[in-house]
Scaffold this motif. Sequence first.
Motif, PDB file in Angstrom:
ATOM      1  N   VAL A 262       7.903  40.776  70.591  1.00  4.83           N
ATOM      2  CA  VAL A 262       6.606  41.362  70.901  1.00  4.83           C
ATOM      3  C   VAL A 262       5.508  40.478  70.321  1.00  4.83           C
ATOM      4  N   THR A 263       4.490  40.198  71.146  1.00  9.58           N
ATOM      5  CA  THR A 263       3.392  39.334  70.732  1.00  9.58           C
ATOM      6  C   THR A 263       2.070  39.836  71.311  1.00  9.58           C
ATOM      7  N   ALA A 264       0.985  39.461  70.657  1.00  9.38           N
ATOM      8  CA  ALA A 264      -0.344  39.801  71.169  1.00  9.38           C
ATOM      9  C   ALA A 264      -0.846  38.750  72.142  1.00  9.38           C
ATOM     10  N   SER A 265      -0.134  37.670  72.296  1.00  7.01           N
ATOM     11  CA  SER A 265      -0.548  36.570  73.165  1.00  7.01           C
ATOM     12  C   SER A 265      -0.844  37.052  74.581  1.00  7.01           C
TER      13      SER A 265
ATOM     14  N   PRO B  79       2.453  35.641  77.106  1.00  6.04           N
ATOM     15  CA  PRO B  79       3.642  35.608  76.252  1.00  6.04           C
ATOM     16  C   PRO B  79       4.787  34.753  76.779  1.00  6.04           C
ATOM     17  N   GLN B  80       4.864  34.557  78.084  1.00 11.89           N
ATOM     18  CA  GLN B  80       5.971  33.791  78.646  1.00 11.89           C
ATOM     19  C   GLN B  80       5.800  32.286  78.442  1.00 11.89           C
ATOM     20  N   GLY B  81       4.644  31.843  77.975  1.00 13.07           N
ATOM     21  CA  GLY B  81       4.419  30.420  77.830  1.00 13.07           C
ATOM     22  C   GLY B  81       4.137  29.983  76.405  1.00 13.07           C
ATOM     23  N   GLY B  82       4.190  30.868  75.442  1.00 15.14           N
ATOM     24  CA  GLY B  82       3.839  30.535  74.071  1.00 15.14           C
ATOM     25  C   GLY B  82       5.038  30.480  73.144  1.00 15.14           C
ATOM     26  N   HIS B  83       4.746  30.717  71.876  1.00 15.41           N
ATOM     27  CA  HIS B  83       5.787  30.612  70.858  1.00 15.41           C
ATOM     28  C   HIS B  83       6.894  31.650  71.049  1.00 15.41           C
TER      29      HIS B  83
ATOM     30  N   VAL C  74      17.481  39.086  75.505  1.00 16.60           N
ATOM     31  CA  VAL C  74      16.238  38.834  74.775  1.00 16.60           C
ATOM     32  C   VAL C  74      15.118  38.796  75.796  1.00 16.60           C
ATOM     33  N   ARG C  75      14.086  39.566  75.535  1.00 17.80           N
ATOM     34  CA  ARG C  75      12.937  39.512  76.431  1.00 17.80           C
ATOM     35  C   ARG C  75      11.664  39.451  75.618  1.00 17.80           C
ATOM     36  N   VAL C  76      10.584  39.090  76.287  1.00 18.49           N
ATOM     37  CA  VAL C  76       9.284  38.928  75.643  1.00 18.49           C
ATOM     38  C   VAL C  76       8.305  39.889  76.309  1.00 18.49           C
ATOM     39  N   ARG C  77       7.552  40.616  75.467  1.00 19.71           N
ATOM     40  CA  ARG C  77       6.556  41.553  75.986  1.00 19.71           C
ATOM     41  C   ARG C  77       5.315  41.497  75.114  1.00 19.71           C
ATOM     42  N   ARG C  78       4.216  41.975  75.669  1.00 15.53           N
ATOM     43  CA  ARG C  78       2.974  42.088  74.900  1.00 15.53           C
ATOM     44  C   ARG C  78       3.002  43.356  74.058  1.00 15.53           C
TER      45      ARG C  78
END
Length: 116
Positions: free
Chosen positions: A96-99, A102-106, A3-7
């Motif tokens: 995927v998030t617009a934040s 992204p590594q510190g949010g929801h 699982v990874r997080v990206r913009r």
Amino acid sequence: MSVRVRRVYDPPEPGDGVRVLVDRLWPRGVSRQEARIDEWPRAMTPSTGLRRWYHSGEGSCEEFRRRYEAELAEPEAAELLEHFRKLSRQGPVTLVTASRAPQGGHAAVLAGLLEK
């Protein structure tokens, strides 16, 4: 498990696997074709009330995490979490998030819960 997080503003990569938009609102300036989102589970995103509370500056990151995890324990969100846990065991899942951070949010909260 992967699982990874990206913009959402970063171009999709071949290794993204299933791309999951984890924002309640569609990100500005990005077409659906550009974003290449596979799933958009709004019931798994922070509620409007929680989002507004957090962005007003009234609460801490820890309190946000606690409240968000409580929302994710609700039946519909919990079912979605389990669905994405199963997907992440089968291959990569990219949240995927617009934040801007992204590594510190929801999305980071979600990633942590999916990896459990």
